[in-house]
Design an enzyme around this catalytic site. Structure first.
Site, PDB file in Angstrom:
ATOM      1  N   LYS A 188      33.851  77.061  49.602  1.00 45.22           N
ATOM      2  CA  LYS A 188      32.421  77.265  49.879  1.00 45.22           C
ATOM      3  C   LYS A 188      32.169  78.696  50.349  1.00 45.22           C
ATOM      4  CE  LYS A 188      29.919  75.754  53.645  1.00 45.22           C
ATOM      5  NZ  LYS A 188      29.309  74.716  54.483  1.00 45.22           N
ATOM      6  N   GLU A 204      44.009  80.942  52.869  1.00 42.70           N
ATOM      7  CA  GLU A 204      44.968  80.099  52.136  1.00 42.70           C
ATOM      8  C   GLU A 204      44.561  79.970  50.668  1.00 42.70           C
ATOM      9  OE1 GLU A 204      43.587  79.418  55.041  1.00 42.70           O
ATOM     10  OE2 GLU A 204      44.920  78.228  56.337  1.00 42.70           O
ATOM     11  N   GLY A 248      31.965  71.405  54.506  1.00 43.41           N
ATOM     12  CA  GLY A 248      33.154  71.185  53.678  1.00 43.41           C
ATOM     13  C   GLY A 248      33.586  69.728  53.667  1.00 43.41           C
ATOM     14  N   ARG A 249      33.637  69.123  54.850  1.00 43.55           N
ATOM     15  CA  ARG A 249      34.132  67.734  54.950  1.00 43.55           C
ATOM     16  C   ARG A 249      33.133  66.717  54.430  1.00 43.55           C
ATOM     17  NH1 ARG A 249      33.227  70.506  59.436  1.00 43.55           N
ATOM     18  NH2 ARG A 249      31.760  69.782  61.015  1.00 43.55           N
ATOM     19  N   GLU A 295      36.877  66.986  62.927  1.00 43.24           N
ATOM     20  CA  GLU A 295      36.244  68.306  62.825  1.00 43.24           C
ATOM     21  C   GLU A 295      34.756  68.196  63.156  1.00 43.24           C
ATOM     22  OE1 GLU A 295      37.793  71.633  60.017  1.00 43.24           O
ATOM     23  OE2 GLU A 295      35.944  70.975  59.063  1.00 43.24           O
ATOM     24  N   HIS A 323      55.322  48.796  59.291  1.00 44.13           N
ATOM     25  CA  HIS A 323      56.756  49.045  59.499  1.00 44.13           C
ATOM     26  C   HIS A 323      56.976  50.429  60.087  1.00 44.13           C
ATOM     27  CE1 HIS A 323      57.876  45.347  57.403  1.00 44.13           C
ATOM     28  NE2 HIS A 323      56.764  45.578  56.727  1.00 44.13           N
ATOM     29  N   LYS A 357      42.617  81.220  63.109  1.00 49.07           N
ATOM     30  CA  LYS A 357      42.527  82.075  61.912  1.00 49.07           C
ATOM     31  C   LYS A 357      42.523  83.548  62.311  1.00 49.07           C
ATOM     32  CE  LYS A 357      39.480  78.947  59.297  1.00 49.07           C
ATOM     33  NZ  LYS A 357      38.193  78.828  58.641  1.00 49.07           N
TER      34      LYS A 357
HETATM   35  O1  LIG Z   1      35.651  75.774  51.386  1.00 48.02           O
HETATM   36  P1  LIG Z   1      36.119  76.850  52.304  1.00 48.02           P
HETATM   37  O2  LIG Z   1      35.018  77.776  52.693  1.00 48.02           O
HETATM   38  O3  LIG Z   1      37.283  77.591  51.711  1.00 48.02           O
HETATM   39  O4  LIG Z   1      36.588  76.179  53.654  1.00 48.02           O
HETATM   40  C1  LIG Z   1      37.643  75.266  53.709  1.00 48.02           C
HETATM   41  C2  LIG Z   1      37.703  74.532  55.006  1.00 48.02           C
HETATM   42  O5  LIG Z   1      37.850  75.404  56.083  1.00 48.02           O
HETATM   43  C3  LIG Z   1      37.102  74.971  57.204  1.00 48.02           C
HETATM   44  O6  LIG Z   1      36.021  75.813  57.366  1.00 48.02           O
HETATM   45  C4  LIG Z   1      37.870  74.905  58.466  1.00 48.02           C
HETATM   46  O7  LIG Z   1      38.993  75.699  58.481  1.00 48.02           O
HETATM   47  C5  LIG Z   1      36.659  73.576  56.831  1.00 48.02           C
HETATM   48  O8  LIG Z   1      35.560  73.130  57.499  1.00 48.02           O
HETATM   49  C6  LIG Z   1      36.504  73.701  55.371  1.00 48.02           C
HETATM   50  O9  LIG Z   1      36.490  72.443  54.805  1.00 48.02           O
END
Ligand SMILES: O=P(O)(O)OC[C@H]1O[C@](O)(CO)[C@@H](O)[C@@H]1O
Length: 526
Positions: free
Chosen positions: A212, A218, A269-270, A356, A387, A502
């Protein structure tokens, strides 16, 4: 306009605290079991039902929860949210994920456009693109069909879509809706991307870069990892990649993609599985019709969540009981236990969704709250969890409320009769047995074999996990988390708590460290 107050300022909450707790074993044994199970069932969409018969509540408690829902104006706040109020106070944003699957209220205008129309347009663009990929009208540079889709993203750009894909993969194979395999790269650990790429025919793979913000370290690193692998095979990355991002992100105007699809800052995002974030990968994997069924299921459940009476609103009742357990009874965690292998990553998705959203210490105005907020969420599919960690759940010193999910029918339908019962019957028998074992316990003179009982659970039960019932299940939890955020008076739609780590990681990589940061950087030889 709704009145936003802290939980402990509400009269109904103060009254709730005064009520003597219910002995679960007594209520379970009291009225006829069948009557209690019937009376504590709330219909959900797509044939699902939420049942709270094994929760430590009676009429006094649920009546008080009803008063709490009214005083906290839960239904009014939801109405304000879906009509486009700035509910995300931290980031000063609207909260519009419900609009990705239906129009619950008035048209919402933002950024000069009708937002429902915007989300639908993106879905239609994705549907058209996916159809062309399936028909071989969009191909790799050699004119060959794509056979695999690989999503690159993390957090909400991974967990929800991945959990939804796994939930429907076998259903799609069984029902002839399987179009292409989906894989996911999320972790910045190079072993994640390397292992996925090693098992993928990259010449026939289409990669969906999902971010987003377009700035997540990452995800951008993994994108470069993938581009590098494509180039090493003599392939042009721009012919293999599409992007899902917000129109304001740095990725939006890039020429590096075959196509770009958009969501916006009003979809957390979530909460993005029903937006283009889930739409691209799920439409490519199963076809746009299946994604549409998933959205319809979520939309039907959203409608039920708009009901004012918690006794008819499963998400609201689930939220209220959860707050009662967390704040009045003091339980620290909730276990999510789907008795469905297809929901293997659903607990991981709910961890992000819930923790979150509601893992907050200040209210929506930035003032500290003096009560506990979101619980710790964890879980595994049953019967595997039995288990593993159920020992603590049955006999440990911490009471953990349990959220079971179960289906009467399996997805694939292949089964075997062993000792007169099918595997599906054994699975269902285990859920029933666990609910009763947790609630009622078992007395034994040998203390080591004694079960105290009094461990509350609820169950969401349905016929079969399908795209529509999955959509309803997802929406239930999104709405539950939203109502709990309203009760705790926190902003469930920002996530400042993930920022500090971060920032410090960037400093470590730039060798701008001192003190503890320097000590740990050296320890890890960075
Ligand atoms: O879609 P993006 O902007 O890469 O963000 C990924 C994720 O990182 C976060 O902002 C948290 O690290 C989440 O809320 C989000 O889902």
């Amino acid at each position: 306009m709704a009145d936003w107050k802290n939980l402990d300022e509400l009269t109904a909450y103060k009254e709730l605290e005064k009520l003597s707790p219910v002995d679960l074993k007594t209520v379970m044994a009291g009225e006829s079991g069948a009557e209690r199970v019937k009376n504590c069932s709330i219909p959900m969409a797509e044939g699902l039902a939420y049942n709270y018969a094994a929760k430590a509540v009676d009429g006094r408690i649920t009546d008080q929860l009803e008063k709490l829902a009214a005083e906290a104006q839960l239904a009014e706040k939801f109405e304000e949210l879906y009509n486009g109020a700035v509910i995300n106070t931290g980031e000063k944003r609207l909260v519009l994920h419900h609009l990705t699957r239906g129009q619950l209220g008035k048209p919402v205008m933002a950024d000069g456009v009708d937002k429902r129309a915007f989300y639908k347009e993106q879905q239609e663009r994705i549907a058209e693109f996916a159809d062309k990929v399936h028909k071989g009208e969009i191909t790799n540079a050699a004119g060959e069909k794509f056979t695999t889709v690989v999503q690159i993203g993390i957090g909400g750009s991974d967990l929800g879509p991945r959990a939804m894909y796994l939930a429907l993969e076998n259903w799609a194979k069984k029902t002839g809706n399987f179009r292409m395999e989906a894989k996911f790269i999320s972790n910045v650990d190079p072993d994640d991307a390397a292992a996925v790429l090693a098992s993928t025919d990259v010449a026939h793979a289409i990669f969906v870069l999902v971010s987003k913000s377009g700035t997540t370290l990452e995800t951008l690193t993994n994108q470069s990892f993938v581009m590098d692998a494509l180039r090493k095979q003599g392939l042009d990355p721009a012919k293999h990649m599409i992007a899902v991002t917000s129109e304001t992100s740095p990725l939006a105007s890039s020429k590096d993609y075959l196509a770009a699809f958009y969501m916006d800052d009003y979809i957390g995002g979530r909460y993005s599985s029903t937006s283009a974030v889930g739409g691209a990968v799920l439409s490519l994997a199963f076809g746009p019709e299946v994604f549409a069924q998933f959205l319809d299921g979520a939309a039907s459940e959203d409608k039920l969540a708009a009901e004012k009476d918690p006794k008819k609103n499963a998400a609201m009742m689930d939220a209220l009981i959860g707050v009662y357990e967390r704040n009045v009874l003091g339980y620290p965690a909730t276990a999510v236990l789907p008795y469905s292998q297809a929901l293997s990553r659903f607990p991981a998705h709910l961890q992000q969704l819930d923790m979150e959203s509601n893992g907050k210490s200040v209210n929506r105005f930035g003032d500290p709250v003096s009560y506990v907020t979101g619980p710790i969420i964890f879980g595994e599919p049953g019967t595997n969890g039995q288990h593993s960690f159920y020992q603590l759940l049955h006999q440990g010193k911490t009471i953990v409320p349990l959220q079971f999910v179960g289906f009467r029918k399996s997805q694939i339908g292949t089964d075997v009769v062993i000792q007169d019962t099918t595997s599906q019957q054994k699975l269902c028998a285990n859920v029933a047995a666990q609910i009763v074992a947790f609630a009622c316990g078992k007395q034994d003179e040998n203390r080591n074999k004694n079960f105290e009982g009094g461990r509350p659970s609820s169950i969401i039960i349905g016929d079969q996990l399908t795209p529509a019932s999955l959509g309803a299940l997802l929406a239930h939890f999104e709405n539950k988390v939203m109502f709990q955020g309203f009760l705790w008076n926190v902003n469930s739609f920002d996530q400042e708590g993930v920022q500090l780590g971060k920032v410090l990681a960037k400093r470590v990589l730039a060798h701008d460290t001192e003190g503890a940061l320097q000590v740990y950087s050296r320890l890890l030889e960075i």
